[in-house]
Write a protein that holds these residues in place. Structure first.
Motif, mmCIF file in Angstrom:
data_model
loop_
_atom_site.group_PDB
_atom_site.id
_atom_site.type_symbol
_atom_site.label_atom_id
_atom_site.label_comp_id
_atom_site.label_asym_id
_atom_site.label_seq_id
_atom_site.Cartn_x
_atom_site.Cartn_y
_atom_site.Cartn_z
ATOM 1 N N GLY A 36 48.089 102.299 12.349
ATOM 2 C CA GLY A 36 47.019 101.307 12.318
ATOM 3 C C GLY A 36 47.429 99.925 12.758
ATOM 4 O O GLY A 36 46.674 98.968 12.591
ATOM 5 N N TYR A 37 48.621 99.784 13.356
ATOM 6 C CA TYR A 37 49.110 98.468 13.783
ATOM 7 C C TYR A 37 48.701 98.110 15.206
ATOM 8 O O TYR A 37 48.359 96.984 15.490
ATOM 9 C CB TYR A 37 50.638 98.400 13.708
ATOM 10 N N CYS A 38 48.778 99.080 16.119
ATOM 11 C CA CYS A 38 48.654 98.753 17.545
ATOM 12 C C CYS A 38 47.227 98.846 18.083
ATOM 13 O O CYS A 38 46.892 98.157 19.040
ATOM 14 C CB CYS A 38 49.583 99.628 18.376
ATOM 15 N N GLY A 39 46.416 99.708 17.546
ATOM 16 C CA GLY A 39 45.046 99.863 18.026
ATOM 17 C C GLY A 39 44.895 100.753 19.248
ATOM 18 O O GLY A 39 43.808 100.866 19.803
ATOM 19 N N CYS A 41 44.758 103.909 19.535
ATOM 20 C CA CYS A 41 43.871 105.067 19.315
ATOM 21 C C CYS A 41 42.427 104.666 19.037
ATOM 22 O O CYS A 41 41.586 105.513 18.736
ATOM 23 C CB CYS A 41 44.410 105.938 18.180
ATOM 24 N N ARG A 42 42.120 103.381 19.166
ATOM 25 C CA ARG A 42 40.777 102.854 18.878
ATOM 26 C C ARG A 42 39.713 103.751 19.510
ATOM 27 O O ARG A 42 39.772 104.077 20.690
ATOM 28 C CB ARG A 42 40.673 101.439 19.439
ATOM 29 N N ALA A 58 45.283 96.431 13.197
ATOM 30 C CA ALA A 58 44.783 96.187 14.548
ATOM 31 C C ALA A 58 43.324 95.750 14.471
ATOM 32 O O ALA A 58 42.576 96.177 13.594
ATOM 33 C CB ALA A 58 44.911 97.443 15.397
ATOM 34 N N PHE A 59 42.911 94.909 15.414
ATOM 35 C CA PHE A 59 41.524 94.466 15.469
ATOM 36 C C PHE A 59 40.637 95.615 15.910
ATOM 37 O O PHE A 59 40.921 96.305 16.884
ATOM 38 C CB PHE A 59 41.368 93.294 16.444
ATOM 39 N N GLU A 64 33.918 100.667 15.641
ATOM 40 C CA GLU A 64 35.150 101.331 16.050
ATOM 41 C C GLU A 64 35.965 101.782 14.841
ATOM 42 O O GLU A 64 35.834 101.207 13.747
ATOM 43 C CB GLU A 64 36.020 100.397 16.899
ATOM 44 N N ILE A 65 36.806 102.795 15.058
ATOM 45 C CA ILE A 65 37.714 103.292 14.019
ATOM 46 C C ILE A 65 39.094 103.494 14.630
ATOM 47 O O ILE A 65 39.241 103.543 15.852
ATOM 48 C CB ILE A 65 37.228 104.622 13.404
#
Length: 81
Positions: A36-39, A41-42, A58-59, A64-65
């Motif tokens: 959940g740090y890099c985003g 897989c958004r 990550a924003f 979005e998930i």
């Protein structure tokens, strides 16, 4: 059930993350950190709800998930990033 737009419908396998369940069905999805740090897989949540097992850093937008750190609550539909 997890319906993946332009792919297929797959069964989520607890206690796996949504990302792990998608990978088990040989669907290619982008990812890097799995935490959940890099985003990377958004993905867009079209309908349904998810619960985060780890708070994402990550924003992400409201629609979005991050599949790497969430699990579906009931049936969901997503569009992979």
């Amino acid at each position: 059930m997890v319906t993946i737009k332009d792919h297929k419908t797959v069964q989520h396998s607890p206690p796996n993350s949504l990302l792990e369940s998608i990978e088990q069905h040989n669907i290619e999805v982008q990812f890097h950190c799995r935490e959940g740090y890099c985003g990377a897989c958004r993905s867009k949540l079209i309908c349904g709800e998810v619960e985060y097992t780890t708070d994402p850093l990550a924003f992400i937008d409201d629609d979005e998930i991050l599949p790497c750190c969430c699990v579906p609550i009931g049936d969901i539909e997503i569009a992979l990033g």
